[in-house]
Design a protein around this motif. Structure first.
Motif, PDB file in Angstrom:
ATOM      1  N   ILE A  33      -8.757   3.477  -0.907  1.00  9.96           N
ATOM      2  CA  ILE A  33      -9.133   2.646  -2.591  1.00  9.96           C
ATOM      3  C   ILE A  33      -8.639   3.323  -3.449  1.00  9.96           C
ATOM      4  O   ILE A  33      -8.795   2.890  -4.266  1.00  9.96           O
ATOM      5  CB  ILE A  33     -10.393   1.438  -2.115  1.00  9.96           C
ATOM      6  CG1 ILE A  33      -9.891   0.410  -1.373  1.00  9.96           C
ATOM      7  CG2 ILE A  33     -10.599   0.763  -3.624  1.00  9.96           C
ATOM      8  CD1 ILE A  33     -11.262  -0.417  -0.936  1.00  9.96           C
ATOM      9  N   ILE A  34     -10.153   4.779  -3.377  1.00  6.97           N
ATOM     10  CA  ILE A  34      -9.676   5.474  -4.090  1.00  6.97           C
ATOM     11  C   ILE A  34      -8.374   6.016  -4.400  1.00  6.97           C
ATOM     12  O   ILE A  34      -7.830   6.528  -5.744  1.00  6.97           O
ATOM     13  CB  ILE A  34     -10.775   6.446  -4.236  1.00  6.97           C
ATOM     14  CG1 ILE A  34     -11.557   5.713  -4.776  1.00  6.97           C
ATOM     15  CG2 ILE A  34     -10.067   7.821  -5.166  1.00  6.97           C
ATOM     16  CD1 ILE A  34     -13.077   7.178  -3.227  1.00  6.97           C
ATOM     17  N   LEU A  35      -7.748   6.427  -3.774  1.00  5.74           N
ATOM     18  CA  LEU A  35      -6.158   6.644  -4.061  1.00  5.74           C
ATOM     19  C   LEU A  35      -5.668   5.923  -4.858  1.00  5.74           C
ATOM     20  O   LEU A  35      -4.489   5.732  -5.183  1.00  5.74           O
ATOM     21  CB  LEU A  35      -5.870   7.051  -2.359  1.00  5.74           C
ATOM     22  CG  LEU A  35      -6.362   8.095  -2.300  1.00  5.74           C
ATOM     23  CD1 LEU A  35      -5.461   8.819  -0.796  1.00  5.74           C
ATOM     24  CD2 LEU A  35      -5.873   9.542  -2.644  1.00  5.74           C
ATOM     25  N   LEU A  36      -5.446   4.293  -3.887  1.00  5.06           N
ATOM     26  CA  LEU A  36      -5.015   3.299  -4.656  1.00  5.06           C
ATOM     27  C   LEU A  36      -5.157   2.562  -5.812  1.00  5.06           C
ATOM     28  O   LEU A  36      -4.131   2.746  -6.689  1.00  5.06           O
ATOM     29  CB  LEU A  36      -5.002   1.878  -3.592  1.00  5.06           C
ATOM     30  CG  LEU A  36      -4.485   2.091  -2.213  1.00  5.06           C
ATOM     31  CD1 LEU A  36      -5.099   0.476  -1.216  1.00  5.06           C
ATOM     32  CD2 LEU A  36      -2.638   2.268  -2.127  1.00  5.06           C
ATOM     33  N   SER A  37      -6.088   3.638  -6.738  1.00  6.30           N
ATOM     34  CA  SER A  37      -6.759   3.438  -7.875  1.00  6.30           C
ATOM     35  C   SER A  37      -6.070   4.230  -8.783  1.00  6.30           C
ATOM     36  O   SER A  37      -7.087   4.619  -9.997  1.00  6.30           O
ATOM     37  CB  SER A  37      -8.286   2.946  -7.937  1.00  6.30           C
ATOM     38  OG  SER A  37      -8.425   1.564  -6.940  1.00  6.30           O
ATOM     39  N   LEU A  38      -5.811   5.567  -8.776  1.00 11.96           N
ATOM     40  CA  LEU A  38      -5.189   6.749  -9.097  1.00 11.96           C
ATOM     41  C   LEU A  38      -4.265   6.088 -10.286  1.00 11.96           C
ATOM     42  O   LEU A  38      -3.163   5.350  -9.712  1.00 11.96           O
ATOM     43  CB  LEU A  38      -5.190   7.383  -8.196  1.00 11.96           C
ATOM     44  CG  LEU A  38      -6.302   8.552  -7.456  1.00 11.96           C
ATOM     45  CD1 LEU A  38      -5.575   9.974  -6.094  1.00 11.96           C
ATOM     46  CD2 LEU A  38      -7.485   8.928  -8.166  1.00 11.96           C
ATOM     47  N   ASP A  39      -4.046   7.322 -11.036  1.00 12.75           N
ATOM     48  CA  ASP A  39      -2.966   6.423 -12.052  1.00 12.75           C
ATOM     49  C   ASP A  39      -1.752   6.939 -11.515  1.00 12.75           C
ATOM     50  O   ASP A  39      -1.533   8.240 -10.640  1.00 12.75           O
ATOM     51  CB  ASP A  39      -3.281   7.794 -13.276  1.00 12.75           C
ATOM     52  CG  ASP A  39      -3.907   7.813 -14.221  1.00 12.75           C
ATOM     53  OD1 ASP A  39      -4.701   5.936 -14.540  1.00 12.75           O
ATOM     54  OD2 ASP A  39      -4.381   8.270 -15.077  1.00 12.75           O
TER      55      ASP A  39
ATOM     56  N   VAL B  87       0.927  -0.800   0.143  1.00 15.52           N
ATOM     57  CA  VAL B  87      -0.163  -0.318  -0.463  1.00 15.52           C
ATOM     58  C   VAL B  87       1.058   0.810  -0.026  1.00 15.52           C
ATOM     59  O   VAL B  87       0.729   1.881  -0.622  1.00 15.52           O
ATOM     60  CB  VAL B  87      -0.820  -0.252   0.937  1.00 15.52           C
ATOM     61  CG1 VAL B  87      -0.923   1.504   1.623  1.00 15.52           C
ATOM     62  CG2 VAL B  87      -2.118  -0.677   1.105  1.00 15.52           C
ATOM     63  N   THR B  88       1.858   1.240   1.109  1.00 15.82           N
ATOM     64  CA  THR B  88       2.648   2.277   0.926  1.00 15.82           C
ATOM     65  C   THR B  88       3.474   2.464  -0.444  1.00 15.82           C
ATOM     66  O   THR B  88       3.841   3.398  -1.067  1.00 15.82           O
ATOM     67  CB  THR B  88       3.643   2.244   1.867  1.00 15.82           C
ATOM     68  OG1 THR B  88       3.075   1.964   3.246  1.00 15.82           O
ATOM     69  CG2 THR B  88       5.115   2.719   1.821  1.00 15.82           C
ATOM     70  N   ARG B  89       3.224   1.701  -1.287  1.00 15.93           N
ATOM     71  CA  ARG B  89       4.331   1.453  -2.303  1.00 15.93           C
ATOM     72  C   ARG B  89       3.640   2.659  -3.339  1.00 15.93           C
ATOM     73  O   ARG B  89       4.168   3.243  -4.203  1.00 15.93           O
ATOM     74  CB  ARG B  89       4.914   0.375  -2.789  1.00 15.93           C
ATOM     75  CG  ARG B  89       6.161   0.005  -1.939  1.00 15.93           C
ATOM     76  CD  ARG B  89       7.528  -1.223  -2.797  1.00 15.93           C
ATOM     77  NE  ARG B  89       6.758  -2.931  -3.297  1.00 15.93           N
ATOM     78  CZ  ARG B  89       6.153  -3.308  -2.031  1.00 15.93           C
ATOM     79  NH1 ARG B  89       6.840  -3.468  -1.361  1.00 15.93           N
ATOM     80  NH2 ARG B  89       5.470  -4.206  -2.574  1.00 15.93           N
ATOM     81  N   ARG B  90       2.497   1.614  -3.568  1.00 16.79           N
ATOM     82  CA  ARG B  90       1.411   2.263  -4.049  1.00 16.79           C
ATOM     83  C   ARG B  90       0.952   3.668  -3.981  1.00 16.79           C
ATOM     84  O   ARG B  90       1.029   4.473  -5.216  1.00 16.79           O
ATOM     85  CB  ARG B  90      -0.112   1.268  -4.140  1.00 16.79           C
ATOM     86  CG  ARG B  90      -0.888   1.439  -5.520  1.00 16.79           C
ATOM     87  CD  ARG B  90      -1.047   1.311  -6.127  1.00 16.79           C
ATOM     88  NE  ARG B  90      -1.345   2.203  -7.034  1.00 16.79           N
ATOM     89  CZ  ARG B  90      -1.126   2.821  -8.594  1.00 16.79           C
ATOM     90  NH1 ARG B  90       0.060   3.275  -8.471  1.00 16.79           N
ATOM     91  NH2 ARG B  90      -1.959   3.299  -9.366  1.00 16.79           N
ATOM     92  N   LEU B  91       1.396   4.054  -2.651  1.00 20.84           N
ATOM     93  CA  LEU B  91       0.688   5.456  -2.734  1.00 20.84           C
ATOM     94  C   LEU B  91       1.645   6.264  -3.393  1.00 20.84           C
ATOM     95  O   LEU B  91       1.488   7.259  -3.460  1.00 20.84           O
ATOM     96  CB  LEU B  91       0.372   5.713  -0.931  1.00 20.84           C
ATOM     97  CG  LEU B  91      -0.976   5.045  -0.838  1.00 20.84           C
ATOM     98  CD1 LEU B  91      -1.025   5.405   0.653  1.00 20.84           C
ATOM     99  CD2 LEU B  91      -2.139   6.080  -1.156  1.00 20.84           C
TER     100      LEU B  91
ATOM    101  N   PRO C 171      -7.129   3.904   7.937  1.00 19.26           N
ATOM    102  CA  PRO C 171      -8.343   2.518   7.887  1.00 19.26           C
ATOM    103  C   PRO C 171      -7.984   1.995   8.873  1.00 19.26           C
ATOM    104  O   PRO C 171      -7.936   0.915   9.613  1.00 19.26           O
ATOM    105  CB  PRO C 171      -8.331   2.377   6.260  1.00 19.26           C
ATOM    106  CG  PRO C 171      -7.707   3.524   5.397  1.00 19.26           C
ATOM    107  CD  PRO C 171      -6.965   4.352   6.123  1.00 19.26           C
ATOM    108  N   VAL C 172      -6.346   1.616   9.097  1.00 18.74           N
ATOM    109  CA  VAL C 172      -6.062   0.051  10.134  1.00 18.74           C
ATOM    110  C   VAL C 172      -6.682   1.511  11.078  1.00 18.74           C
ATOM    111  O   VAL C 172      -6.859   0.279  12.682  1.00 18.74           O
ATOM    112  CB  VAL C 172      -3.962   0.361  10.323  1.00 18.74           C
ATOM    113  CG1 VAL C 172      -4.005  -0.134  10.827  1.00 18.74           C
ATOM    114  CG2 VAL C 172      -4.425   0.151   8.509  1.00 18.74           C
TER     115      VAL C 172
END
Length: 191
Positions: free
Chosen positions: A172-178, A108-112, A125-126
């Protein structure tokens, strides 16, 4: 398959970036497998609770009500002294959720990072999930005591759960961004 294996190889690597194609196969696999394992882990705990309730109903019919029919069987225990211990169920639930958080934290951190955001966006969320898993057994115990003292705590738990769902949807929205197509403070884009 490479994305899934890469996610496990980088389990403790909070640096760098992951594209959506690297993150989502790993994340969905972790969630799916974890929920299956969690479900399988709760079966023994629930079986023990159900066996206890059935034994109470058989040996103390005044303390329980049994309702059965085609396709259903339920036991309602009326006397607090005979209530089963829900501790093992909540322990399995807490361990399972903690495992999911640990397995997803770095990914999650790397995706953000790939969207140009700090990994701290994954923390709300945690926090709400931890509060919910901590308070829920207390609320259950208060409601089983049937003294009416649990309603304010229940309302706080309800609010916490709404905030959890909202923060999870936001994450989830943030993780889905380009992905950012250029280098950012977390490194160059991954290939």
């Amino acid at each position: 398959m490479n994305a899934i294996l890469n996610g496990f190889r980088r389990l403790a690597d909070f640096r760098g970036r992951d594209r959506r194609g690297q993150f989502w196969p790993y994340a969905l696999t972790v969630v799916a497998v974890s929920f299956i394992r969690l479900w399988l882990g709760t079966i023994p705990a629930m079986t023990t609770i159900f066996e206890h309730a059935s034994a109470v109903a058989a040996t103390n019919p005044e303390a329980a009500t049994v309702v059965s029919g085609p396709g259903h069987y339920s036991v309602e225990i009326h006397d607090q002294a005979y209530m089963p211990d829900m501790g093992p169920f909540f322990l399995v639930l807490r361990i399972g959720v903690a495992a999911i958080v640990v397995l997803l934290a770095a990914a999650v951190t790397r995706r953000l990072h790939d969207t140009g955001r700090a990994g701290y966006w994954g923390i709300p969320p945690v926090i709400f999930l931890t509060v919910g898993l901590t308070v829920f057994p207390i609320v259950m115990a208060k409601f089983m005591a049937e003294d009416g003292s649990g309603i304010s705590l229940f309302l706080l738990l309800f609010l916490n759960n709404i905030l959890y769902i909202a923060s999870l949807i936001g994450l989830i929205i943030l993780l889905s961004l380009d992905s950012k197509t250029t280098a950012n403070r977390y490194g160059p884009p991954t290939i």
